[in-house]
Design a protein around this motif. Sequence first.
Motif, PDB file in Angstrom:
ATOM      1  N   VAL A 183       0.842  -1.289  -0.095  1.00  0.00           N
ATOM      2  CA  VAL A 183       0.206  -0.098   0.030  1.00  0.00           C
ATOM      3  C   VAL A 183       0.820   1.307  -0.065  1.00  0.00           C
ATOM      4  O   VAL A 183       0.621   2.228  -0.697  1.00  0.00           O
ATOM      5  N   ILE A 184       2.017   1.290   0.911  1.00  0.00           N
ATOM      6  CA  ILE A 184       2.627   2.356   0.934  1.00  0.00           C
ATOM      7  C   ILE A 184       3.554   2.770  -0.275  1.00  0.00           C
ATOM      8  O   ILE A 184       3.533   3.934  -0.871  1.00  0.00           O
ATOM      9  N   GLU A 185       3.999   1.523  -1.050  1.00  0.00           N
ATOM     10  CA  GLU A 185       4.793   1.873  -2.155  1.00  0.00           C
ATOM     11  C   GLU A 185       4.087   2.103  -3.297  1.00  0.00           C
ATOM     12  O   GLU A 185       4.222   2.888  -4.081  1.00  0.00           O
ATOM     13  N   GLU A 186       2.768   1.694  -3.265  1.00  0.00           N
ATOM     14  CA  GLU A 186       1.986   2.097  -4.411  1.00  0.00           C
ATOM     15  C   GLU A 186       1.539   3.522  -4.279  1.00  0.00           C
ATOM     16  O   GLU A 186       1.350   4.337  -5.203  1.00  0.00           O
ATOM     17  N   ALA A 187       1.240   4.007  -3.211  1.00  0.00           N
ATOM     18  CA  ALA A 187       0.862   5.389  -2.787  1.00  0.00           C
ATOM     19  C   ALA A 187       2.205   6.354  -3.182  1.00  0.00           C
ATOM     20  O   ALA A 187       2.002   7.141  -3.757  1.00  0.00           O
ATOM     21  N   ALA A 188       3.186   5.925  -3.039  1.00  0.00           N
ATOM     22  CA  ALA A 188       4.454   6.691  -3.326  1.00  0.00           C
ATOM     23  C   ALA A 188       4.555   6.792  -4.984  1.00  0.00           C
ATOM     24  O   ALA A 188       4.790   7.827  -5.327  1.00  0.00           O
ATOM     25  N   ARG A 189       4.302   5.755  -5.370  1.00  0.00           N
ATOM     26  CA  ARG A 189       4.196   5.610  -6.965  1.00  0.00           C
ATOM     27  C   ARG A 189       3.213   6.522  -7.383  1.00  0.00           C
ATOM     28  O   ARG A 189       3.393   7.228  -8.651  1.00  0.00           O
ATOM     29  N   ALA A 190       2.047   6.585  -6.881  1.00  0.00           N
ATOM     30  CA  ALA A 190       0.988   7.411  -7.320  1.00  0.00           C
ATOM     31  C   ALA A 190       0.874   8.861  -6.708  1.00  0.00           C
ATOM     32  O   ALA A 190       0.187   9.596  -7.163  1.00  0.00           O
ATOM     33  N   GLY A 191       1.992   9.101  -6.023  1.00  0.00           N
ATOM     34  CA  GLY A 191       2.012  10.566  -5.403  1.00  0.00           C
ATOM     35  C   GLY A 191       0.800  10.780  -4.294  1.00  0.00           C
ATOM     36  O   GLY A 191       0.473  11.638  -4.247  1.00  0.00           O
ATOM     37  N   VAL A 192       0.478   9.695  -3.668  1.00  0.00           N
ATOM     38  CA  VAL A 192      -0.602  10.023  -2.888  1.00  0.00           C
ATOM     39  C   VAL A 192      -0.098  10.355  -1.504  1.00  0.00           C
ATOM     40  O   VAL A 192       0.772   9.225  -0.983  1.00  0.00           O
ATOM     41  N   ASP A 193      -0.240  11.272  -0.770  1.00  0.00           N
ATOM     42  CA  ASP A 193       0.244  11.472   0.711  1.00  0.00           C
ATOM     43  C   ASP A 193      -0.591  10.617   1.621  1.00  0.00           C
ATOM     44  O   ASP A 193      -1.722  10.748   1.635  1.00  0.00           O
ATOM     45  N   LEU A 194       0.317  10.069   2.528  1.00  0.00           N
ATOM     46  CA  LEU A 194      -0.278   9.121   3.500  1.00  0.00           C
ATOM     47  C   LEU A 194       0.142   9.540   4.996  1.00  0.00           C
ATOM     48  O   LEU A 194       1.254   9.900   5.075  1.00  0.00           O
ATOM     49  N   ILE A 195      -0.810   9.362   6.045  1.00  0.00           N
ATOM     50  CA  ILE A 195      -0.388   9.159   7.236  1.00  0.00           C
ATOM     51  C   ILE A 195      -0.368   7.609   7.743  1.00  0.00           C
ATOM     52  O   ILE A 195      -1.487   6.960   7.643  1.00  0.00           O
ATOM     53  N   PHE A 196       0.682   7.046   8.311  1.00  0.00           N
ATOM     54  CA  PHE A 196       0.729   5.739   8.567  1.00  0.00           C
ATOM     55  C   PHE A 196       0.883   5.549  10.219  1.00  0.00           C
ATOM     56  O   PHE A 196       1.787   6.284  10.615  1.00  0.00           O
ATOM     57  N   THR A 197       0.203   4.844  10.719  1.00  0.00           N
ATOM     58  CA  THR A 197       0.730   4.509  12.150  1.00  0.00           C
ATOM     59  C   THR A 197       1.172   3.125  12.509  1.00  0.00           C
ATOM     60  O   THR A 197       0.658   2.093  11.821  1.00  0.00           O
ATOM     61  N   PHE A 198       2.215   2.945  13.501  1.00  0.00           N
ATOM     62  CA  PHE A 198       2.776   1.857  13.511  1.00  0.00           C
ATOM     63  C   PHE A 198       3.279   1.857  15.065  1.00  0.00           C
ATOM     64  O   PHE A 198       3.770   2.584  15.812  1.00  0.00           O
ATOM     65  N   VAL A 199       3.176   0.504  15.757  1.00  0.00           N
ATOM     66  CA  VAL A 199       3.812   0.304  16.787  1.00  0.00           C
ATOM     67  C   VAL A 199       5.430  -0.301  16.539  1.00  0.00           C
ATOM     68  O   VAL A 199       5.450  -1.310  16.099  1.00  0.00           O
ATOM     69  N   TYR A 200       6.009   0.490  17.036  1.00  0.00           N
ATOM     70  CA  TYR A 200       7.758   0.188  16.582  1.00  0.00           C
ATOM     71  C   TYR A 200       8.088  -0.442  17.694  1.00  0.00           C
ATOM     72  O   TYR A 200       8.287  -0.108  18.938  1.00  0.00           O
ATOM     73  N   ALA A 201       8.782  -1.741  17.731  1.00  0.00           N
ATOM     74  CA  ALA A 201       9.465  -2.409  18.666  1.00  0.00           C
ATOM     75  C   ALA A 201      10.937  -2.256  18.259  1.00  0.00           C
ATOM     76  O   ALA A 201      11.329  -2.781  16.928  1.00  0.00           O
ATOM     77  N   HIS A 202      11.857  -2.099  19.055  1.00  0.00           N
ATOM     78  CA  HIS A 202      13.457  -2.001  18.743  1.00  0.00           C
ATOM     79  C   HIS A 202      13.936  -2.829  19.376  1.00  0.00           C
ATOM     80  O   HIS A 202      13.451  -3.869  20.600  1.00  0.00           O
ATOM     81  N   PRO A 203      14.871  -3.762  18.590  1.00  0.00           N
ATOM     82  CA  PRO A 203      15.495  -3.472  17.207  1.00  0.00           C
ATOM     83  C   PRO A 203      14.682  -4.276  16.247  1.00  0.00           C
ATOM     84  O   PRO A 203      15.178  -4.062  15.204  1.00  0.00           O
ATOM     85  N   GLU A 204      13.917  -5.247  16.591  1.00  0.00           N
ATOM     86  CA  GLU A 204      13.351  -5.855  15.428  1.00  0.00           C
ATOM     87  C   GLU A 204      12.643  -5.304  14.437  1.00  0.00           C
ATOM     88  O   GLU A 204      12.767  -5.932  13.115  1.00  0.00           O
ATOM     89  N   ASP A 205      11.982  -4.399  14.476  1.00  0.00           N
ATOM     90  CA  ASP A 205      11.531  -3.620  13.389  1.00  0.00           C
ATOM     91  C   ASP A 205      12.099  -2.737  12.638  1.00  0.00           C
ATOM     92  O   ASP A 205      11.906  -2.145  11.691  1.00  0.00           O
ATOM     93  N   VAL A 206      13.509  -2.414  12.945  1.00  0.00           N
ATOM     94  CA  VAL A 206      14.387  -1.470  12.122  1.00  0.00           C
ATOM     95  C   VAL A 206      14.623  -1.832  10.506  1.00  0.00           C
ATOM     96  O   VAL A 206      14.431  -1.116   9.667  1.00  0.00           O
ATOM     97  N   PRO A 207      14.750  -3.273  10.412  1.00  0.00           N
ATOM     98  CA  PRO A 207      14.877  -3.592   8.763  1.00  0.00           C
ATOM     99  C   PRO A 207      13.444  -3.482   8.085  1.00  0.00           C
ATOM    100  O   PRO A 207      13.558  -2.965   6.916  1.00  0.00           O
ATOM    101  N   TYR A 208      12.402  -3.671   8.905  1.00  0.00           N
ATOM    102  CA  TYR A 208      10.966  -3.420   8.183  1.00  0.00           C
ATOM    103  C   TYR A 208      10.905  -1.773   7.984  1.00  0.00           C
ATOM    104  O   TYR A 208      10.436  -1.287   6.841  1.00  0.00           O
ATOM    105  N   VAL A 209      11.469  -0.907   8.708  1.00  0.00           N
ATOM    106  CA  VAL A 209      11.129   0.622   8.812  1.00  0.00           C
ATOM    107  C   VAL A 209      12.031   0.957   7.716  1.00  0.00           C
ATOM    108  O   VAL A 209      11.597   1.653   6.709  1.00  0.00           O
ATOM    109  N   ASP A 210      13.149   0.482   7.355  1.00  0.00           N
ATOM    110  CA  ASP A 210      13.935   0.600   6.471  1.00  0.00           C
ATOM    111  C   ASP A 210      13.633   0.170   5.043  1.00  0.00           C
ATOM    112  O   ASP A 210      13.782   0.972   4.201  1.00  0.00           O
ATOM    113  N   ARG A 211      12.762  -0.689   5.072  1.00  0.00           N
ATOM    114  CA  ARG A 211      12.005  -1.219   3.657  1.00  0.00           C
ATOM    115  C   ARG A 211      11.114  -0.197   3.183  1.00  0.00           C
ATOM    116  O   ARG A 211      10.810   0.190   2.093  1.00  0.00           O
TER     117      ARG A 211
END
Length: 181
Positions: A61-89
């Motif tokens: 969803v985020i990648e397609e929004a970026a491709r289409a130029g759709v501005d998004l607000i995304f919410t996420f429960v970030y757990a450190h450090p296991e979510d670092v690679p996902y945030v990077d992707r």
Amino acid sequence: MKLIFIYGPPAVGKLTIATELASLTSFAVFDDHPAINALQPAFGGLPKSMDKVVEQIRLAVIEEAARAGVDLIFTFVYAHPEDVPYVDRIAAAVEQHGGATCFVRLTCSKDEQESRVVHAARAGSKSVDSVEMVRDWNERYELFTPIPRRQSLSIDNTHLPATAVAQQIAEQFRLPLRRAQ
């Protein structure tokens, strides 16, 4: 495209503030709770498999929004450090299409978090929905660490209304505001 990436522990007001920010701007809110809720019947006994599918949906969803130029607000429960690679992707998916990710870290006091987790507005979500669950998540995961290598606007919203926090985010990232009707 801008992705406003609001993160923090459960029940700190991420979706409330995202909704308020969306009302100030033309940005769409991407709330992943409906996807999680839809997948639970299929993957209820296999949480790791469900997490994998939810991550794929979010990223697509985020990648397609970026491709289409759709501005998004995304919410996420970030757990450190296991979510670092996902945030990077996620950030890479936005950046490869010329977009920018703006990180916002929300916190509030633990007493406030526990009072918010049982609020009626959270009833539709099947995620963390009790004081016991929020305490368990806070003990089991490192949810209070900022995302490394990413500049984050950090806001303690214990005593701030969602409107004030949304305004602060809009000003910090110079987001275009909706015109008054």
